[in-house]
Design a protein around this motif. Structure first.
Motif, PDB file in Angstrom:
ATOM      1  N   ALA A 206       0.842  -1.212   0.000  1.00  0.00           N
ATOM      2  CA  ALA A 206       0.000   0.000   0.000  1.00  0.00           C
ATOM      3  C   ALA A 206       0.874   1.257   0.000  1.00  0.00           C
ATOM      4  N   GLY A 207       1.951   1.253   0.796  1.00  0.00           N
ATOM      5  CA  GLY A 207       2.845   2.407   0.831  1.00  0.00           C
ATOM      6  C   GLY A 207       3.500   2.653  -0.515  1.00  0.00           C
ATOM      7  N   VAL A 208       3.979   1.574  -1.130  1.00  0.00           N
ATOM      8  CA  VAL A 208       4.624   1.688  -2.441  1.00  0.00           C
ATOM      9  C   VAL A 208       3.601   2.090  -3.504  1.00  0.00           C
TER      10      VAL A 208
ATOM     11  N   ALA B  62      19.483   8.762   7.632  1.00  0.00           N
ATOM     12  CA  ALA B  62      18.614   9.829   8.176  1.00  0.00           C
ATOM     13  C   ALA B  62      17.704  10.389   7.079  1.00  0.00           C
ATOM     14  N   ARG B  63      18.233  10.567   5.862  1.00  0.00           N
ATOM     15  CA  ARG B  63      17.419  11.116   4.754  1.00  0.00           C
ATOM     16  C   ARG B  63      16.285  10.150   4.408  1.00  0.00           C
ATOM     17  N   VAL B  64      16.600   8.872   4.336  1.00  0.00           N
ATOM     18  CA  VAL B  64      15.567   7.890   3.986  1.00  0.00           C
ATOM     19  C   VAL B  64      14.548   7.770   5.121  1.00  0.00           C
TER      20      VAL B  64
ATOM     21  N   GLY C 182      21.861   1.689  -4.007  1.00  0.00           N
ATOM     22  CA  GLY C 182      22.776   2.683  -3.446  1.00  0.00           C
ATOM     23  C   GLY C 182      22.751   2.650  -1.920  1.00  0.00           C
ATOM     24  N   TYR C 183      21.573   2.406  -1.355  1.00  0.00           N
ATOM     25  CA  TYR C 183      21.434   2.327   0.106  1.00  0.00           C
ATOM     26  C   TYR C 183      22.265   1.148   0.628  1.00  0.00           C
ATOM     27  N   VAL C 184      22.201   0.009  -0.069  1.00  0.00           N
ATOM     28  CA  VAL C 184      22.952  -1.185   0.348  1.00  0.00           C
ATOM     29  C   VAL C 184      24.461  -0.931   0.254  1.00  0.00           C
TER      30      VAL C 184
ATOM     31  N   GLU D 144      15.083   4.693 -10.858  1.00  0.00           N
ATOM     32  CA  GLU D 144      15.517   5.561  -9.757  1.00  0.00           C
ATOM     33  C   GLU D 144      15.350   4.798  -8.448  1.00  0.00           C
ATOM     34  N   ARG D 145      14.237   4.085  -8.329  1.00  0.00           N
ATOM     35  CA  ARG D 145      13.977   3.302  -7.119  1.00  0.00           C
ATOM     36  C   ARG D 145      15.016   2.207  -6.964  1.00  0.00           C
ATOM     37  N   ALA D 146      15.256   1.491  -8.092  1.00  0.00           N
ATOM     38  CA  ALA D 146      16.221   0.378  -8.026  1.00  0.00           C
ATOM     39  C   ALA D 146      17.609   0.918  -7.682  1.00  0.00           C
ATOM     40  N   ARG D 147      18.017   1.997  -8.356  1.00  0.00           N
ATOM     41  CA  ARG D 147      19.351   2.560  -8.113  1.00  0.00           C
ATOM     42  C   ARG D 147      19.485   3.057  -6.681  1.00  0.00           C
ATOM     43  N   ASN D 148      18.442   3.738  -6.180  1.00  0.00           N
ATOM     44  CA  ASN D 148      18.541   4.300  -4.832  1.00  0.00           C
ATOM     45  C   ASN D 148      18.527   3.223  -3.768  1.00  0.00           C
ATOM     46  N   THR D 149      17.787   2.148  -4.012  1.00  0.00           N
ATOM     47  CA  THR D 149      17.795   1.073  -3.021  1.00  0.00           C
ATOM     48  C   THR D 149      19.121   0.314  -3.069  1.00  0.00           C
TER      49      THR D 149
ATOM     50  N   ARG E  39      13.597  10.232   6.973  1.00  0.00           N
ATOM     51  CA  ARG E  39      12.705  11.403   6.815  1.00  0.00           C
ATOM     52  C   ARG E  39      11.689  11.142   5.707  1.00  0.00           C
ATOM     53  N   MET E  40      12.139  10.487   4.631  1.00  0.00           N
ATOM     54  CA  MET E  40      11.192  10.166   3.539  1.00  0.00           C
ATOM     55  C   MET E  40      10.115   9.217   4.068  1.00  0.00           C
ATOM     56  N   HIS E  41      10.524   8.224   4.847  1.00  0.00           N
ATOM     57  CA  HIS E  41       9.562   7.233   5.349  1.00  0.00           C
ATOM     58  C   HIS E  41       8.594   7.852   6.361  1.00  0.00           C
ATOM     59  N   GLU E  42       9.074   8.893   7.080  1.00  0.00           N
ATOM     60  CA  GLU E  42       8.180   9.519   8.071  1.00  0.00           C
ATOM     61  C   GLU E  42       6.960  10.152   7.387  1.00  0.00           C
TER      62      GLU E  42
ATOM     63  N   THR F 197       7.909  -2.875  12.653  1.00  0.00           N
ATOM     64  CA  THR F 197       7.703  -4.208  12.074  1.00  0.00           C
ATOM     65  C   THR F 197       7.826  -4.159  10.555  1.00  0.00           C
ATOM     66  N   LEU F 198       7.286  -3.078   9.937  1.00  0.00           N
ATOM     67  CA  LEU F 198       7.351  -2.967   8.471  1.00  0.00           C
ATOM     68  C   LEU F 198       8.782  -2.670   8.016  1.00  0.00           C
ATOM     69  N   ILE F 199       9.442  -1.747   8.731  1.00  0.00           N
ATOM     70  CA  ILE F 199      10.848  -1.471   8.384  1.00  0.00           C
ATOM     71  C   ILE F 199      11.654  -2.758   8.538  1.00  0.00           C
ATOM     72  N   GLY F 200      11.346  -3.507   9.612  1.00  0.00           N
ATOM     73  CA  GLY F 200      12.051  -4.774   9.853  1.00  0.00           C
ATOM     74  C   GLY F 200      11.850  -5.750   8.704  1.00  0.00           C
ATOM     75  N   TRP F 201      10.627  -5.835   8.171  1.00  0.00           N
ATOM     76  CA  TRP F 201      10.352  -6.779   7.085  1.00  0.00           C
ATOM     77  C   TRP F 201      11.105  -6.372   5.817  1.00  0.00           C
ATOM     78  N   VAL F 202      10.978  -5.071   5.449  1.00  0.00           N
ATOM     79  CA  VAL F 202      11.656  -4.622   4.225  1.00  0.00           C
ATOM     80  C   VAL F 202      13.167  -4.782   4.376  1.00  0.00           C
ATOM     81  N   HIS F 203      13.673  -4.436   5.568  1.00  0.00           N
ATOM     82  CA  HIS F 203      15.116  -4.604   5.804  1.00  0.00           C
ATOM     83  C   HIS F 203      15.525  -6.058   5.571  1.00  0.00           C
ATOM     84  N   THR F 204      14.839  -6.989   6.255  1.00  0.00           N
ATOM     85  CA  THR F 204      15.252  -8.395   6.257  1.00  0.00           C
ATOM     86  C   THR F 204      15.221  -9.010   4.862  1.00  0.00           C
TER      87      THR F 204
HETATM   88  C1  HEM Z   1      14.781  -0.970   6.009  1.00  0.00           C
HETATM   89  C2  HEM Z   1      13.720  -0.876   5.287  1.00  0.00           C
HETATM   90  C3  HEM Z   1      13.632   0.035   4.089  1.00  0.00           C
HETATM   91  C4  HEM Z   1      14.629   0.435   3.238  1.00  0.00           C
HETATM   92  C5  HEM Z   1      16.097   0.056   3.251  1.00  0.00           C
HETATM   93  C6  HEM Z   1      14.011   1.336   2.278  1.00  0.00           C
HETATM   94  C7  HEM Z   1      14.726   2.000   1.288  1.00  0.00           C
HETATM   95  C8  HEM Z   1      14.216   3.124   0.668  1.00  0.00           C
HETATM   96  C9  HEM Z   1      15.033   4.066  -0.063  1.00  0.00           C
HETATM   97  C10 HEM Z   1      16.529   3.957  -0.298  1.00  0.00           C
HETATM   98  C11 HEM Z   1      14.197   5.053  -0.455  1.00  0.00           C
HETATM   99  C12 HEM Z   1      14.598   6.333  -1.148  1.00  0.00           C
HETATM  100  C13 HEM Z   1      14.483   6.228  -2.557  1.00  0.00           C
HETATM  101  C14 HEM Z   1      14.796   7.560  -3.211  1.00  0.00           C
HETATM  102  O1  HEM Z   1      15.712   8.287  -2.784  1.00  0.00           O
HETATM  103  O2  HEM Z   1      14.128   7.790  -4.194  1.00  0.00           O
HETATM  104  C15 HEM Z   1      12.850   4.706  -0.023  1.00  0.00           C
HETATM  105  C16 HEM Z   1      11.721   5.448  -0.286  1.00  0.00           C
HETATM  106  C17 HEM Z   1      10.446   4.954  -0.072  1.00  0.00           C
HETATM  107  N1  HEM Z   1      10.112   3.857   0.701  1.00  0.00           N
HETATM  108 FE1  HEM Z   1      11.377   2.684   1.656  1.00  0.00          FE
HETATM  109  N2  HEM Z   1      12.649   1.438   2.529  1.00  0.00           N
HETATM  110  C18 HEM Z   1      12.386   0.663   3.630  1.00  0.00           C
HETATM  111  C19 HEM Z   1      11.149   0.478   4.213  1.00  0.00           C
HETATM  112  C20 HEM Z   1       9.960   0.928   3.660  1.00  0.00           C
HETATM  113  C21 HEM Z   1       8.637   0.587   4.117  1.00  0.00           C
HETATM  114  C22 HEM Z   1       8.349  -0.291   5.330  1.00  0.00           C
HETATM  115  C23 HEM Z   1       7.732   1.190   3.260  1.00  0.00           C
HETATM  116  C24 HEM Z   1       6.226   1.165   3.199  1.00  0.00           C
HETATM  117  C25 HEM Z   1       5.405   0.877   4.096  1.00  0.00           C
HETATM  118  C26 HEM Z   1       8.519   1.945   2.297  1.00  0.00           C
HETATM  119  C27 HEM Z   1       7.994   2.726   1.289  1.00  0.00           C
HETATM  120  C28 HEM Z   1       8.740   3.697   0.638  1.00  0.00           C
HETATM  121  C29 HEM Z   1       8.150   4.746  -0.191  1.00  0.00           C
HETATM  122  C30 HEM Z   1       6.685   4.935  -0.501  1.00  0.00           C
HETATM  123  C31 HEM Z   1       9.229   5.536  -0.630  1.00  0.00           C
HETATM  124  C32 HEM Z   1       9.173   6.768  -1.544  1.00  0.00           C
HETATM  125  C33 HEM Z   1       9.050   7.971  -0.666  1.00  0.00           C
HETATM  126  C34 HEM Z   1       9.097   9.255  -1.469  1.00  0.00           C
HETATM  127  O3  HEM Z   1       9.404   9.215  -2.668  1.00  0.00           O
HETATM  128  O4  HEM Z   1       8.867  10.279  -0.838  1.00  0.00           O
HETATM  129  N3  HEM Z   1       9.862   1.759   2.563  1.00  0.00           N
HETATM  130  N4  HEM Z   1      12.902   3.528   0.680  1.00  0.00           N
END
Ligand code: HEM
Length: 307
Positions: A70-72, A109-111, A91-93, A84-89, A113-116, A134-141
């Motif tokens: 739902a968030g995505v 910290a930047r990511v 890049g995070y790793v 951009e999503r693939a590269r940034n994720t 803030r985006m998640h907040e 729990t959700l951050i934990g799932w995506v992380h794992t």
């Molecule tokens: C450890 C866990 C997670 C990692 C490593 C991660 C990684 C990232 C990264 C690297 C970005 C930034 C991408 C960019 O700069 O464009 C991002 C954005 C985003 N993530 Fe995550 N994510 C995590 C958990 C989650 C969860 C739990 C959700 C949803 C419930 C989520 C939804 C999103 C969404 C919607 C964005 C885009 C935000 C925006 O463009 O403002 N992520 N994530």
């Protein structure tokens, strides 16, 4: 770099990014970063094919959780800027593994803030927020899980202590990103996945995501119909790293025969050729140079009359 190596590296970086920014991978002499040399993470994440090929499996596992989906679905630009999503994720790793400490902390910290800013309501009415531990934990794992599966299949098997060390190292990053309880051993990982399985499901949003992933030409080159087929094959190859129950849950599993005759040889070839082409990838080479750099000691001021 010879032509073939260059084209393999260029094709990889076109989709997954370059990951060679001196501001991230250079930096203060001697700085080990968040994990440091000699770690299992430095070895595994130096295999660009393991991180690159794990991308599809990791994101597919992540979005099987309806709150993450739902968030995505509601808040990410995956349809308009999939790379951009693939590269940034990716890049995070790489940055949290090889980056200097300040750059890695700043990215986390930047990511965060985006998640907040990511919260809403699922189609079934359940509220979600991305910063739910729990959700951050799932995506992380899902990330180290998928990377480890690919690394062990197409590079080398890890011994049990290496698996535990890798998960414990990556948990440092997970917790900094806001994760709650996450696996730090392979035994924990098994248990954790069994706990999470009942929460995973496929709904209309997930079907749309798979449709997008499988039907669009994405990064594949060539005339659209061919590019679509190539991309479809690539996605199936990525999904094949997931456990059978998860592949079946997606509805996009394929036959063991197709896996054996087509997908396995393809992934083995891609994995070997990318390791050959990259050798030591720039993010690792720059991090090693940073750690090895000697901290310049300030020269003692000359004692008056002795200069
Ligand atoms: C450890 C866990 C997670 C990692 C490593 C991660 C990684 C990232 C990264 C690297 C970005 C930034 C991408 C960019 O700069 O464009 C991002 C954005 C985003 N993530 Fe995550 N994510 C995590 C958990 C989650 C969860 C739990 C959700 C949803 C419930 C989520 C939804 C999103 C969404 C919607 C964005 C885009 C935000 C925006 O463009 O403002 N992520 N994530």
């Amino acid at each position: 770099m010879n032509f073939l190596k260059r084209s393999l590296v260029d094709e990889y970086t076109r989709v997954s990014g370059r990951h060679d920014d001196p501001k991230v991978y250079g930096g203060p002499a001697g700085d080990p970063g968040l994990i440091g040399p000699g770690s299992v993470s430095w070895e595994i994440h130096s295999d660009m094919s393991a991180v690159g090929l794990a991308g599809v499996a990791a994101i597919t596992m992540e979005i099987l959780h309806p709150s993450v989906m739902a968030g995505v679905h509601d808040r990410s630009n995956y349809r308009t800027k999939p790379f951009e999503r693939a590269r940034n994720t990716a890049g995070y790793v790489f940055a949290t593994t090889f980056g200097n400490t300040d750059a890695a902390e700043a990215l986390i910290a930047r990511v965060r803030r985006m998640h907040e800013r990511v919260e809403g309501v699922r189609p079934d009415g359940t509220p979600y927020r991305a910063m739910d531990p729990t959700l951050i934990g799932w995506v992380h794992t899902c990330i180290p899980w998928a990377v480890m599966r690919i690394f062990e299949r197409y590079n080398r098997p890890l011994d049990p202590s290496e698996r535990d060390r890798y998960l414990a190292e990556q948990a440092i990053i997970g917790h900094k990103g806001g994760a709650g309880e996450i696996p730090v051993t392979a035994a924990d990982l098994e248990e954790y996945i069994e706990e999470m399985r009942p929460r995973l499901a496929v709904n209309e949003q997930t079907r749309q995501f798979f449709e997008f992933l499988l039907e669009s030409p994405l990064g594949a080159k060539g005339p659209a119909p061919l590019a679509r087929q190539i991309n479809r094959f690539d996605v199936h190859a990525g999904i094949s790293a997931m456990p059978e129950w998860a592949r079946q849950l997606t509805g996009y599993d394929h036959s063991p025969r197709f896996q054996r005759l087509a997908v396995e040889p393809y992934l083995r070839t891609v994995s070997r050729s990318l390791r050959w082409a990259f050798g030591v990838p720039p993010c690792r080479a720059m991090a090693e140079a940073r750690v090895a750099a000697v901290v310049q000691q300030p020269r003692p001021a000359p004692v008056a009359g002795l200069a």
